[in-house]
Design a protein around this motif. Structure first.
Motif, PDB file in Angstrom:
ATOM      1  N   ALA A  80       0.857  -1.195   0.000  1.00  0.00           N
ATOM      2  CA  ALA A  80       0.000   0.000   0.000  1.00  0.00           C
ATOM      3  C   ALA A  80       0.889   1.240   0.000  1.00  0.00           C
ATOM      4  CB  ALA A  80      -0.902  -0.009   1.232  1.00  0.00           C
ATOM      5  N   MET A  99      15.301  10.948   4.068  1.00  0.00           N
ATOM      6  CA  MET A  99      15.571  10.624   5.492  1.00  0.00           C
ATOM      7  C   MET A  99      16.888   9.863   5.616  1.00  0.00           C
ATOM      8  SD  MET A  99      11.904   9.563   7.132  1.00  0.00           S
ATOM      9  CE  MET A  99      10.745   9.123   5.858  1.00  0.00           C
ATOM     10  N   VAL A 134      -0.500  -4.294  -7.498  1.00  0.00           N
ATOM     11  CA  VAL A 134      -0.966  -4.604  -6.137  1.00  0.00           C
ATOM     12  C   VAL A 134      -1.246  -3.311  -5.365  1.00  0.00           C
ATOM     13  CG1 VAL A 134      -0.211  -5.542  -3.894  1.00  0.00           C
ATOM     14  CG2 VAL A 134       0.253  -6.823  -6.000  1.00  0.00           C
TER      15      VAL A 134
HETATM   16  N1  LIG Z   1       9.466   4.023   9.472  1.00  0.00           N
HETATM   17  C1  LIG Z   1       9.041   5.169   9.023  1.00  0.00           C
HETATM   18  O1  LIG Z   1       9.835   6.036   8.608  1.00  0.00           O
HETATM   19  C2  LIG Z   1       7.578   5.399   8.981  1.00  0.00           C
HETATM   20  C3  LIG Z   1       6.733   4.529   9.631  1.00  0.00           C
HETATM   21  N2  LIG Z   1       5.383   4.714   9.610  1.00  0.00           N
HETATM   22  C4  LIG Z   1       4.563   3.769  10.376  1.00  0.00           C
HETATM   23  O2  LIG Z   1       3.808   2.974   9.477  1.00  0.00           O
HETATM   24  C5  LIG Z   1       2.578   2.623  10.086  1.00  0.00           C
HETATM   25  C6  LIG Z   1       1.436   3.067   9.210  1.00  0.00           C
HETATM   26  O3  LIG Z   1       1.395   2.283   8.067  1.00  0.00           O
HETATM   27  P1  LIG Z   1       0.000   1.994   7.361  1.00  0.00           P
HETATM   28  O4  LIG Z   1       0.335   1.282   6.100  1.00  0.00           O
HETATM   29  O5  LIG Z   1      -0.781   3.226   7.322  1.00  0.00           O
HETATM   30  O6  LIG Z   1      -0.746   1.024   8.391  1.00  0.00           O
HETATM   31  P2  LIG Z   1      -0.750  -0.585   8.543  1.00  0.00           P
HETATM   32  O7  LIG Z   1       0.560  -1.179   8.255  1.00  0.00           O
HETATM   33  O8  LIG Z   1      -1.364  -0.837   9.863  1.00  0.00           O
HETATM   34  O9  LIG Z   1      -1.764  -1.042   7.410  1.00  0.00           O
HETATM   35  C7  LIG Z   1      -3.140  -0.693   7.516  1.00  0.00           C
HETATM   36  C8  LIG Z   1      -4.002  -1.841   7.049  1.00  0.00           C
HETATM   37  O10 LIG Z   1      -3.906  -1.946   5.638  1.00  0.00           O
HETATM   38  C9  LIG Z   1      -3.820  -3.323   5.290  1.00  0.00           C
HETATM   39  N3  LIG Z   1      -3.221  -3.424   3.945  1.00  0.00           N
HETATM   40  C10 LIG Z   1      -1.963  -3.253   3.531  1.00  0.00           C
HETATM   41  N4  LIG Z   1      -1.860  -3.423   2.207  1.00  0.00           N
HETATM   42  C11 LIG Z   1      -3.104  -3.700   1.751  1.00  0.00           C
HETATM   43  C12 LIG Z   1      -3.666  -3.963   0.473  1.00  0.00           C
HETATM   44  N5  LIG Z   1      -2.927  -3.981  -0.646  1.00  0.00           N
HETATM   45  N6  LIG Z   1      -4.990  -4.211   0.398  1.00  0.00           N
HETATM   46  C13 LIG Z   1      -5.764  -4.205   1.498  1.00  0.00           C
HETATM   47  N7  LIG Z   1      -5.307  -3.957   2.737  1.00  0.00           N
HETATM   48  C14 LIG Z   1      -3.982  -3.702   2.864  1.00  0.00           C
HETATM   49  C15 LIG Z   1      -3.012  -3.931   6.407  1.00  0.00           C
HETATM   50  O11 LIG Z   1      -3.218  -5.324   6.465  1.00  0.00           O
HETATM   51  P3  LIG Z   1      -2.497  -6.292   7.537  1.00  0.00           P
HETATM   52  O12 LIG Z   1      -3.415  -6.271   8.730  1.00  0.00           O
HETATM   53  O13 LIG Z   1      -2.436  -7.601   6.878  1.00  0.00           O
HETATM   54  O14 LIG Z   1      -1.152  -5.692   7.838  1.00  0.00           O
HETATM   55  C16 LIG Z   1      -3.589  -3.193   7.621  1.00  0.00           C
HETATM   56  O15 LIG Z   1      -4.727  -3.842   8.103  1.00  0.00           O
HETATM   57  C17 LIG Z   1       2.524   3.311  11.436  1.00  0.00           C
HETATM   58  O16 LIG Z   1       2.895   2.393  12.438  1.00  0.00           O
HETATM   59  C18 LIG Z   1       3.540   4.424  11.278  1.00  0.00           C
HETATM   60  O17 LIG Z   1       4.078   4.832  12.491  1.00  0.00           O
HETATM   61  C19 LIG Z   1       4.814   5.734   8.884  1.00  0.00           C
HETATM   62  C20 LIG Z   1       5.612   6.612   8.202  1.00  0.00           C
HETATM   63  C21 LIG Z   1       7.050   6.531   8.203  1.00  0.00           C
END
Ligand SMILES: NC(=O)C1=CN([C@@H]2O[C@H](COP(=O)(O)OP(=O)(O)OC[C@H]3O[C@@H](n4cnc5c(N)ncnc54)[C@H](OP(=O)(O)O)[C@@H]3O)[C@@H](O)[C@H]2O)C=CC1
Ligand SMILES: O=C(CO)COP(=O)(O)O
Ligand SMILES: [Zn+2]
Length: 351
Positions: free
Chosen positions: A120, A237, A156
């Motif tokens: 995503a 970053m 995807v």
């Molecule tokens: N390291 C860094 O520099 C950064 C880190 N972050 C972190 O990233 C996280 C946020 O990521 P985010 O992606 O928003 O949240 P999640 O990783 O929680 O994903 C949200 C939901 O989307 C689902 N999902 C992912 N891909 C798909 C898809 N193709 N189709 C349907 N559902 C999908 C996931 O499924 P599933 O339950 O299977 O995982 C999950 O339930 C936070 O923890 C944040 O702090 C954010 C920005 C920068």
């Protein structure tokens, strides 16, 4: 000029295209990434995407899968254990930001290679060498492993729910504020300001705004632009050696909400709302940012995300205290309740 050693680790390859997930074995061979592999994925993505990736791994390659539900230290420990048990040479994160962060941090701890496979376009942690892990006693990200490769399957990623795509737009437009905050800290506090990495972050934000114009007509084209923006922001970053170019007061607001009500909304959704309010504070063109976000159906009111008005105000008043060493428009003392109220009401984040 005191030029201290500064090491920049960048990904060796970024694979981007349609239906490329099945090529993973070819990519690993090209990069000389031998097995055993440990795949870190979420419960939903595991069924939806990861199965597909695993089918393309030849039988002579050893691998294990671990399913993580949250980016917590417990899941990091479990991932480390699983990696040690099989002697994993590569940890592969497949999914949203949480799975990628757990994989990235575990790879850092066990000193294995890390490959990032986003499903995503919801966050810019895809390329960054930082991870947000709950349980470390910090609301902000910590040092982790940089990906050796990114496999970005646009087919995807552009099929991800619209809410996740919009969250990525929110996380990326935030760089407009983050870079302003950085400039301010440079002027007021003499903090080092890296023009090059700031420009990269800003370019990401511009591309996210461009994406809002394209995505309604052509989702794949819009998502491709957004992915490039997210990857570029992660590179910024990595080059800066800090999340400074990508995280300022707009992220502090998001972190404050996450502390009070974890998982109430997606990271990028909170950052987007924070960006509108902090852009207003900076005297930037916040209405233009808000309009662009609204044009793709991004939730710009707190109540659309189930966040009570009081919580927005509380978050605005405590945000400055979350990372005091990183100076922003919020200053050292933060906002008063009354000024918080004015900002949130004037921008329409609360009624
Ligand atoms: N390291 C860094 O520099 C950064 C880190 N972050 C972190 O990233 C996280 C946020 O990521 P985010 O992606 O928003 O949240 P999640 O990783 O929680 O994903 C949200 C939901 O989307 C689902 N999902 C992912 N891909 C798909 C898809 N193709 N189709 C349907 N559902 C999908 C996931 O499924 P599933 O339950 O299977 O995982 C999950 O339930 C936070 O923890 C944040 O702090 C954010 C920005 C920068
Ligand atoms: O989310 C991030 C960049 O988009 C990382 O920011 P933090 O360092 O504030 O956690
Ligand atoms: Zn972010």
């Amino acid at each position: 000029m005191d030029l201290k050693e500064h090491i920049i680790n960048l990904p060796r390859k970024v694979y981007i295209g349609n239906n490329i997930l099945e090529e993973i074995n070819t990519y690993f061979t090209q990069l000389n990434l031998g097995s055993p592999y440990l795949f870190v994925t979420g419960p939903f993505v595991g069924e939806l995407v990861t199965k597909r990736v695993l089918e393309s791994i030849p039988q002579n390659k050893e691998y294990e899968i671990i399913t993580v539900k949250d980016a917590t230290l417990d899941y990091v420990y479990a991932t480390e254990e699983a990696a040690k048990k099989i002697g994993a040479k590569v940890i592969v994160g497949i999914g949203g930001g949480k799975s990628i962060d757990v994989a990235k941090y575990a790879a850092y701890k066990v000193n294995s290679e890390f490959v990032s496979i986003p499903t995503a376009p919801s966050h810019d942690g895809i390329t960054s060498p930082f991870a947000s892990i709950k349980g470390l006693g910090k609301a902000v990200s910590v040092k982790a492993k940089e990906p050796v490769a990114i496999v970005s399957d646009i087919g995807v990623i552009s099929s991800a729910p619209r809410r996740l795509i919009n969250a990525g737009i929110g996380d990326t437009v935030g760089k407009i504020v983050a870079v302003k905050d950085w400039k301010l800290a440079s002027k007021l506090r003499g903090e080092y300001y890296g023009d090059y990495t700031a420009s990269l972050a800003l370019m990401s934000a511009k591309h996210a705004l461009m994406c809002t114009k394209i995505i309604e007509k052509d989702v794949e084209a819009g998502v491709r632009i957004l992915m490039e923006a997210l990857i570029t922001s992660g590179v910024a970053m990595g080059m800066a050696g800090s999340t400074r170019p990508a995280s300022g007061s707009e992220h502090l607001f998001a972190h404050a909400i996450e502390i009070m009500k974890p998982d109430v909304a997606l990271h990028g959704e909170l950052v987007g709302i924070g960006t509108i309010m902090m852009a207003y504070l900076h005297g930037l063109r916040w209405k233009r940012i808000k309009k662009s976000l609204m044009s793709v159906g991004f939730p710009v009111r707190a109540r659309d995300l189930g966040i009570p008005d009081e919580m927005v105000l509380k978050a605005l008043t405590i945000a400055h205290s979350i990372r005091p060493e990183r100076y922003t428009i919020l200053g050292d003392r933060g906002l008063t309740w009354r000024s918080a109220e004015k900002i949130a009401q004037d921008t329409g984040v609360i009624d």
